[in-house]
Design a protein around this motif. Structure first.
Motif, short mmCIF file in Angstrom:
data_model
loop_
_atom_site.label_atom_id
_atom_site.label_comp_id
_atom_site.label_asym_id
_atom_site.label_seq_id
_atom_site.Cartn_x
_atom_site.Cartn_y
_atom_site.Cartn_z
N THR A 165 0.83 -1.20 0.00
CA THR A 165 0.00 0.00 0.00
C THR A 165 0.86 1.25 0.00
OG1 THR A 165 -1.73 -1.18 1.18
CG2 THR A 165 -1.85 1.21 1.20
N ALA A 166 1.93 1.25 0.79
CA ALA A 166 2.80 2.42 0.87
C ALA A 166 3.55 2.62 -0.44
CB ALA A 166 3.79 2.27 2.02
N GLY A 167 3.95 1.52 -1.08
CA GLY A 167 4.72 1.63 -2.31
C GLY A 167 6.09 2.24 -2.08
N LEU A 168 6.58 2.16 -0.84
CA LEU A 168 7.86 2.76 -0.47
C LEU A 168 8.76 1.73 0.18
CD1 LEU A 168 6.38 5.91 1.29
CD2 LEU A 168 7.40 5.85 -0.98
N VAL A 169 10.01 2.08 0.33
CA VAL A 169 10.95 1.30 1.11
C VAL A 169 10.75 1.72 2.56
CG1 VAL A 169 13.39 0.85 1.53
CG2 VAL A 169 12.58 1.17 -0.81
N LEU A 170 10.50 0.75 3.44
CA LEU A 170 10.19 1.08 4.84
C LEU A 170 11.12 0.34 5.80
CD1 LEU A 170 6.29 0.82 4.75
CD2 LEU A 170 7.67 2.89 4.62
N THR A 171 11.29 0.91 6.97
CA THR A 171 12.08 0.28 8.03
C THR A 171 11.14 -0.56 8.90
OG1 THR A 171 11.72 2.10 9.56
CG2 THR A 171 13.67 2.25 8.11
N PRO A 172 11.68 -1.52 9.64
CA PRO A 172 10.84 -2.30 10.56
C PRO A 172 10.09 -1.41 11.56
CG PRO A 172 12.96 -3.38 10.30
CD PRO A 172 13.05 -2.05 9.59
N ARG A 222 8.72 -3.61 17.07
CA ARG A 222 9.74 -3.58 16.02
C ARG A 222 10.46 -4.91 15.94
NH1 ARG A 222 14.72 -3.46 15.30
NH2 ARG A 222 15.29 -3.12 17.45
N GLY A 223 10.75 -5.52 17.09
CA GLY A 223 11.46 -6.80 17.10
C GLY A 223 10.67 -7.90 16.41
N ALA A 224 9.36 -7.96 16.69
CA ALA A 224 8.52 -8.98 16.05
C ALA A 224 8.46 -8.76 14.54
CB ALA A 224 7.12 -8.96 16.66
N VAL A 225 8.31 -7.51 14.13
CA VAL A 225 8.26 -7.20 12.70
C VAL A 225 9.59 -7.54 12.04
CG1 VAL A 225 8.12 -5.30 11.02
CG2 VAL A 225 6.46 -5.46 12.89
#
Length: 184
Positions: free
Chosen positions: A123-130, A141-144
């Motif tokens: 949906t974001a269509g972007l590069v994302l961080t955890p 964040r750890g689970a992701v």
């Protein structure tokens, strides 16, 4: 009462019933509407078709083509994303299928969080961080991060840079309904 008036009254009655069903569907999925406003736009178009058509026929018939045109544009805009030149399949499948596993069986290694991660990236269509993904799906964040590593091993996401991920074509195909085997 003329045949035309009876037909319009019948259309209005069916339109009201259809609108009630649409309202129930919208109410059941009201949380998703906040994150997917395009779905609401389509529903406005549907309401205009089912209620606006008979009302315009009763009041000012020459405006019927205008009402149909506006309603069709609203429905089409809700189904099509002109910014990315694509149909909004993922948004509608998530909206209409409360349990995506009813559409396909995910492999045993996948968790429900994996689908949320993939949908967020798509949906974001972007590069994302955890961290950004975790914030958007209300997880740690750890689970992701652990799930991103697993998804990367199965080539559904790709590590673009240190700590940055994007969805792969295989991940998009999975969201569109392609089945992934356990051994993949």
């Amino acid at each position: 009462m003329t045949d035309h008036s009876m037909l319009v009254a019948y259309d209005l009655f069916v339109g009201v019933l259809a609108s009630l069903v649409l309202c129930i569907l919208l109410y059941r999925n009201r949380v998703q509407l906040r994150t997917r406003p395009s779905i609401a736009v389509s529903f406005v178009g549907l309401f205009l078709f089912v209620i606006g058509d008979p009302l315009v026929q009763l009041t000012y018939r020459p405006a019927i083509h205008f009402v149909h045109g506006v309603a069709a544009l609203l429905v089409a805009y809700g189904l099509y994303d002109p910014m990315h030149n694509r149909l909004r399949r993922t948004e509608w499948s998530v909206f209409l299928c409360a349990d995506p596993s009813a559409v396909r069986s995910p492999p045993e290694w996948m968790t429900p969080m994996d689908g949320h991660i993939l949908r967020t990236l798509e949906t974001a269509g972007l590069v994302l961080t955890p961290s950004l993904i975790a914030r958007n799906i209300d997880r740690s964040r750890g689970a992701v991060n652990r799930r991103l590593n697993e998804l990367a091993e199965h080539e559904l996401v790709e590590r673009v840079d240190r700590g940055k991920y994007e969805i792969t074509d295989r991940g998009r195909r999975y969201l569109e309904g392609e089945t992934i085997e356990d051994g993949d």
